[in-house]
Motif scaffolding. Structure first.
Motif, mmCIF file in Angstrom:
data_model
loop_
_atom_site.group_PDB
_atom_site.id
_atom_site.type_symbol
_atom_site.label_atom_id
_atom_site.label_comp_id
_atom_site.label_asym_id
_atom_site.label_seq_id
_atom_site.Cartn_x
_atom_site.Cartn_y
_atom_site.Cartn_z
ATOM 1 N N HIS A 109 0.855 -1.193 0.000
ATOM 2 C CA HIS A 109 0.000 0.000 0.000
ATOM 3 C C HIS A 109 0.891 1.242 0.000
ATOM 4 O O HIS A 109 1.047 1.896 -1.021
ATOM 5 N N CYS A 112 4.810 0.595 4.528
ATOM 6 C CA CYS A 112 5.097 0.353 5.946
ATOM 7 C C CYS A 112 5.670 -1.055 6.138
ATOM 8 O O CYS A 112 5.383 -1.959 5.355
ATOM 9 N N HIS A 128 -2.547 0.894 7.842
ATOM 10 C CA HIS A 128 -3.925 1.082 7.376
ATOM 11 C C HIS A 128 -4.704 -0.218 7.358
ATOM 12 O O HIS A 128 -5.741 -0.322 6.706
ATOM 13 N N GLY A 129 -4.171 -1.225 8.020
ATOM 14 C CA GLY A 129 -4.949 -2.439 8.224
ATOM 15 C C GLY A 129 -4.862 -3.525 7.174
ATOM 16 O O GLY A 129 -5.624 -4.496 7.234
ATOM 17 N N SER A 130 -3.980 -3.378 6.215
ATOM 18 C CA SER A 130 -3.864 -4.457 5.225
ATOM 19 C C SER A 130 -3.399 -5.745 5.901
ATOM 20 O O SER A 130 -2.634 -5.723 6.865
ATOM 21 N N PRO A 142 -6.263 -2.119 2.307
ATOM 22 C CA PRO A 142 -6.139 -1.506 0.981
ATOM 23 C C PRO A 142 -4.923 -1.940 0.153
ATOM 24 O O PRO A 142 -4.761 -1.429 -0.966
HETATM 25 FE FE1 FES Z 1 0.215 -0.993 4.857
HETATM 26 FE FE2 FES Z 1 -1.163 1.208 4.253
HETATM 27 S S1 FES Z 1 0.985 0.962 4.298
HETATM 28 S S2 FES Z 1 -1.932 -0.725 4.820
#
Ligand code: FES
Length: 178
Positions: A109, A112, A128-130, A142
């Protein structure tokens, strides 16, 4: 044995990072309280070895022997410095050998880093929860793409990591990073 029974205090990811910085095998699991660790600074990896791969190292630039990783319990995801210094998960298989596929610790995404959650058997990005399945395919967005993978080989107790350029075994298609 499932190493996911390790206690996961709120500072687990920080402890994981410190373990990595100390050059120890990082075993893996995490749950609530995990947070993004960001890219690790590592010295440039040496060229050479099997298939032109680089030798897996710790953040101090010290090669990590395969025997050190394989001393961990089956199911362990151990974090090492891989290609271009990218933190990369190596996987101890149930038969006690090292998986020939490593998974790069960078969310597709926004990049991270993320921990392995052994209880859920998923890589779970805290940003962001992926979520990703054990093979790095997307379980929940996402994240738009599966995690990048690399080839892993063991030669004389050294771990060589090289780029994955074959078809992506999860999609059967050309990898998105090639
Ligand atoms: Fe991993 Fe956004 S950077 S869900």
């Amino acid at each position: 044995m499932d190493n996911t029974q390790a206690i996961a205090p709120p500072s687990y990811s920080r402890r994981q990072l410190l373990n990595f910085l100390a050059g120890t095998t990082v075993a893996v699991t995490a749950s609530a309280g995990a947070y993004a660790m960001g890219k690790f600074f590592v010295p440039p990896a040496e060229k050479g070895g099997a298939g032109g791969g680089i030798i897996a190292k710790d953040v101090l630039g010290n090669p990590i022997p395969a025997s050190q990783i394989l001393a961990e319990a089956p199911g362990t995801r151990a974090l090492v410095a891989g290609l271009a210094g990218d933190p990369t998960y190596l996987i101890v298989k149930e038969d006690g050998s090292l998986d020939s596929i490593g998974i790069v610790d960078s969310c597709t995404h926004l990049g991270c880093t993320f921990p392995w959650n052994g209880n859920d058997q998923e890589f779970q990005c805290p940003c962001h929860g992926s979520r990703y399945h054990p093979d790095g395919s997307v379980a929940r967005g996402p994240a738009p793409l599966p995690l990048k993978i690399v080839q892993v080989a063991v030669v004389d107790d050294q771990i060589f990591i090289s780029p994955w350029t074959d078809l992506d075994p999860r999609t059967g298609e050309k990898p998105w990073w090639v």
